[in-house]
Design an enzyme around this catalytic site. Sequence first.
Site, PDB file in Angstrom:
ATOM      1  N   HIS A 185       0.818  -1.226   0.000  1.00 15.78           N
ATOM      2  CA  HIS A 185       0.000   0.000   0.000  1.00 15.78           C
ATOM      3  C   HIS A 185       0.846   1.266   0.000  1.00 15.78           C
ATOM      4  CE1 HIS A 185      -3.791   2.237   1.040  1.00 15.78           C
ATOM      5  NE2 HIS A 185      -4.285   1.243   0.331  1.00 15.78           N
ATOM      6  N   HIS A 284      -7.069  -3.160 -10.491  1.00 18.53           N
ATOM      7  CA  HIS A 284      -7.437  -2.634  -9.185  1.00 18.53           C
ATOM      8  C   HIS A 284      -8.926  -2.305  -9.195  1.00 18.53           C
ATOM      9  CE1 HIS A 284      -7.538   0.842  -6.223  1.00 18.53           C
ATOM     10  NE2 HIS A 284      -6.828  -0.034  -5.530  1.00 18.53           N
TER      11      HIS A 284
END
Length: 381
Positions: A185, A284
Amino acid sequence: MKIVSMDTFLVPPRWLFLRVRTDEGITGWGEPIVEGRAETVRAAVAELADYLVGEDPLRIEDHWQVLTKGGFYRGGPVLSSAVAGIDQALWDIAGKAAGLPVHQLLGGPVREKVRMYAWIGGDRPAEVAEQAAAQIQAGFTAVKMNGSAELTPIDTPARTHEVVSRVAAVREAIGDHNDLVVDFHGRMSTAMARRLLPLLEPYLPLFVEEAVLPEHSRNLASLAASTSIPLATGERLFSRWDFRDVIGHGIAVAQPDVSHAGGISEVRRIAAMAETYDVSMAPHCPLGPISLASSLQLAFAIPNFLIQEQSVGIHYNQGNDVLDYLADPEPLTFGDGYAKRTSRPGLGIDIDEQAVERGAERGHRWRGPIWRHSDGSFAEW
């Protein structure tokens, strides 16, 4: 056929939907959104509508070129996401006008079902082994977890071992016949990523996502050379030109987001470019039903597709979930960890307009959390 109106709906938990209506009664839906900047993207869509209303919706490529290049200032997440949602809606209209799903217009299907993965653990992962086991029991064959909460640029051995222990626990819970994705992340510095990646190798992640922040993408090549773990990136890259700087430089998996990276048109081009470098696609998609439906249409048509993210039940979905805005949830209902190919026209979903309008009455002002280290300094979320 002409576009007669473009309306946006700010709906919970954190999404923005776009409805494009035509004079022939065909309606297309898109999802233009930057998480935490929904109102900003909404304004960008309204600006672009000045050009589109009155135009033929089937001139998708020409509109894409004008919307992305017609202004002196180009690119960036806001404009690219506004264009992405518009592009989705235009493909939805084109499919409905032809009576075909979008993947048929992209050259036809190359697979009959799409492998999905499920999220576990939340932003500050806890009880991940139990959650992973539950998702496998629910039929999924892959799970994704955040590797850590906030970390300092070079954190302690104890924090390092916490990350490794969590990954080890999930691997033990799901066994070797299922897959595990670890999302860094962008919370790791290059130094922390270089320290952690070799320690995670025994647990054979399918890939590690965003090992470093996008502004440090130049370091991906050296990281990839230092580990056997496949590296993935792309949720914060917005065009094929952005991906040009990482594809061919060590990544194994590209992760463009169909609601950020210029829509179906551009993600299809990114996939073709990635294929020439033996890079797989794992788009994503932690967003809503229109974004997911658009992603699936691409997944059915992309040869180098690997696996698809979806956000049903994800920790961000408070109050409303992905299926709540659909008239029929069946197209986005998964069996044994897969989404089956649909023959429904357009994006393959029917939006419940009344549910959307009710959601828009509540709206939202979702913002990403601001994290800080123990010394009070800013920490990456």
